[in-house]
Design a protein around this motif. Structure first.
Motif, PDB file in Angstrom:
ATOM      1  N   PRO A   1       0.828  -1.217   0.000  1.00  0.00           N
ATOM      2  CA  PRO A   1       0.000   0.000   0.000  1.00  0.00           C
ATOM      3  C   PRO A   1       0.858   1.261   0.000  1.00  0.00           C
ATOM      4  N   VAL A   2       0.372   2.299  -0.686  1.00  0.00           N
ATOM      5  CA  VAL A   2       1.051   3.593  -0.714  1.00  0.00           C
ATOM      6  C   VAL A   2       0.010   4.687  -0.505  1.00  0.00           C
ATOM      7  N   VAL A   3       0.454   5.830  -0.005  1.00  0.00           N
ATOM      8  CA  VAL A   3      -0.412   6.993   0.131  1.00  0.00           C
ATOM      9  C   VAL A   3      -0.337   7.796  -1.168  1.00  0.00           C
ATOM     10  N   LYS A   4      -1.492   8.110  -1.729  1.00  0.00           N
ATOM     11  CA  LYS A   4      -1.542   8.861  -2.980  1.00  0.00           C
ATOM     12  C   LYS A   4      -2.171  10.227  -2.733  1.00  0.00           C
ATOM     13  N   ARG A   5      -1.600  11.232  -3.355  1.00  0.00           N
ATOM     14  CA  ARG A   5      -2.137  12.584  -3.327  1.00  0.00           C
ATOM     15  C   ARG A   5      -2.495  12.968  -4.751  1.00  0.00           C
ATOM     16  N   VAL A   6      -3.773  13.193  -4.988  1.00  0.00           N
ATOM     17  CA  VAL A   6      -4.285  13.368  -6.352  1.00  0.00           C
ATOM     18  C   VAL A   6      -5.001  14.710  -6.467  1.00  0.00           C
ATOM     19  N   PRO A   7      -4.587  15.564  -7.402  1.00  0.00           N
ATOM     20  CA  PRO A   7      -5.346  16.799  -7.677  1.00  0.00           C
ATOM     21  C   PRO A   7      -6.503  16.495  -8.626  1.00  0.00           C
TER      22      PRO A   7
ATOM     23  N   SER B   1     -11.992  12.717   7.122  1.00  0.00           N
ATOM     24  CA  SER B   1     -11.109  13.573   6.331  1.00  0.00           C
ATOM     25  C   SER B   1     -11.873  14.270   5.210  1.00  0.00           C
ATOM     26  N   PRO B   2     -11.312  15.364   4.658  1.00  0.00           N
ATOM     27  CA  PRO B   2     -11.933  16.003   3.491  1.00  0.00           C
ATOM     28  C   PRO B   2     -12.082  15.041   2.311  1.00  0.00           C
ATOM     29  N   THR B   3     -11.147  14.090   2.167  1.00  0.00           N
ATOM     30  CA  THR B   3     -11.246  13.127   1.069  1.00  0.00           C
ATOM     31  C   THR B   3     -12.445  12.205   1.261  1.00  0.00           C
ATOM     32  N   GLN B   4     -12.689  11.766   2.478  1.00  0.00           N
ATOM     33  CA  GLN B   4     -13.867  10.930   2.721  1.00  0.00           C
ATOM     34  C   GLN B   4     -15.144  11.709   2.413  1.00  0.00           C
TER      35      GLN B   4
ATOM     36  N   GLY C   1     -11.100  18.284  -6.295  1.00  0.00           N
ATOM     37  CA  GLY C   1     -10.024  19.030  -5.669  1.00  0.00           C
ATOM     38  C   GLY C   1      -8.928  18.107  -5.171  1.00  0.00           C
ATOM     39  N   PRO C   2      -8.059  18.598  -4.298  1.00  0.00           N
ATOM     40  CA  PRO C   2      -6.956  17.761  -3.807  1.00  0.00           C
ATOM     41  C   PRO C   2      -7.463  16.640  -2.904  1.00  0.00           C
ATOM     42  N   LEU C   3      -6.996  15.427  -3.185  1.00  0.00           N
ATOM     43  CA  LEU C   3      -7.396  14.242  -2.420  1.00  0.00           C
ATOM     44  C   LEU C   3      -6.151  13.545  -1.870  1.00  0.00           C
ATOM     45  N   GLU C   4      -6.307  12.904  -0.738  1.00  0.00           N
ATOM     46  CA  GLU C   4      -5.237  12.094  -0.165  1.00  0.00           C
ATOM     47  C   GLU C   4      -5.855  10.828   0.418  1.00  0.00           C
ATOM     48  N   PHE C   5      -5.373   9.688  -0.021  1.00  0.00           N
ATOM     49  CA  PHE C   5      -5.927   8.419   0.438  1.00  0.00           C
ATOM     50  C   PHE C   5      -4.859   7.342   0.357  1.00  0.00           C
ATOM     51  N   GLU C   6      -5.097   6.255   1.073  1.00  0.00           N
ATOM     52  CA  GLU C   6      -4.209   5.102   0.983  1.00  0.00           C
ATOM     53  C   GLU C   6      -4.684   4.213  -0.161  1.00  0.00           C
TER      54      GLU C   6
END
Length: 285
Positions: A227-233, A265-268, A238-243
């Protein structure tokens, strides 16, 4: 245990148990013969496997010679062994299991139901060569709507290396970690399925079209995905961060890739908003 690693007693017990569970009709034999015990007779297994009855009886009694790989393969066919049972047969006989012909592309109903149940979580299923097999309704906002794309073009690694430019995303350490582990996982599959033409074509294509892939491939790293943490615009959210969690499906050697947002989180919240406005039946099936 013998000097060759063969476990005679376990091999004998395994052969007897597999023979006893089979009905004659399952292997194309008539059911009419009166049988004192369930299952096939020893001479029937020997006939199906193309070996002498005496040799097979000695194997079942734990006193036969070390069987060759050809004999083990014939027994596996005669006894209708599953992939796991075949691997076990080879191991108790002191042999390494033969490689599987190729990665499975069959998607079981249980996995489809699981992905559909993830109503607020993007998820998709790939085979060992990273060909996308199925996806749920939120995943299409990250990997696109693949329903109109030919199956052979639904490949994550092909998408990743198709653009040979040196865009800024290649400088992102998270992106490069994801790319490197994916290539290392592909090399592991390349070793597991040495005769699979699909994997061979993919590797040959990428070596010829992507110098970046060729450089990473030449490092000979072998590693199953972590698993890796991804940061996606994301253009919509908008900006997302998730595993990016990769779950291995052992019976098919597939991977269920799930984008897991941290609770609260904002991503959720973004995933939840997206789920509320996406129609239920857009899962690519």
């Amino acid at each position: 245990m013998t000097g060759t690693g063969m476990r005679r007693d376990e091999l004998a017990a395994f052969l007897r148990s597999r023979r006893a569970r089979l009905r004659p009709a399952e292997v194309g034999l008539p059911d009419g013969i009166r049988r004192r015990t369930p299952g096939l007779r020893r001479q029937e297994v020997a006939q199906l496997a193309g070996m002498s009855v005496d040799y097979y009886i000695r194997l079942e009694q734990g006193r036969g010679p070390h069987p060759s790989r050809q004999v083990l393969a014939a027994l596996a066919r005669a006894l209708l062994l599953t992939r796991d049972e075949r691997a076990y047969l080879f191991r108790v006989a002191g042999e390494s299991p033969p490689p599987s012909a190729g990665p499975s592309r069959e998607v079981g109903p249980g996995l489809r139901h699981l992905m559909d149940a993830m109503t607020e979580t993007p998820a998709y299923l790939v085979d060992a060569a990273y060909g996308v097999l199925a996806w749920n309704r939120l995943a299409r906002h990250f990997i696109g709507d693949l329903s109109a794309v030919p199956a052979e073009d639904r490949n994550m690694l092909r998408w990743t290396f198709r653009n040979a430019g040196d865009g800024g995303h290649w400088d992102d350490p998270d992106v490069m970690r994801f790319v490197r582990t994916s290539v290392a996982d592909l090399r592991a599959a390349y070793g597991r399925y040495p005769t699979d033409p699909g994997i061979q074509r993919l590797v040959t294509e990428l070596l010829g079209t992507s110098p970046r892939f060729a450089r990473i491939w030449a490092e000979h790293d072998v590693e199953e995905r972590r698993p890796v943490v991804k940061r996606v615009p994301h253009p919509e959210l908008g900006p997302l961060e998730f595993e990016c969690r990769v779950l291995h499906v052992p019976e098919t050697d597939q991977r269920l890739i799930v984008y897991v947002a941290e609770p609260g989180s904002p991503t959720q919240a973004a995933f939840r908003r997206l789920a509320e406005r996406v129609p239920v039946r857009q899962d690519g099936r």
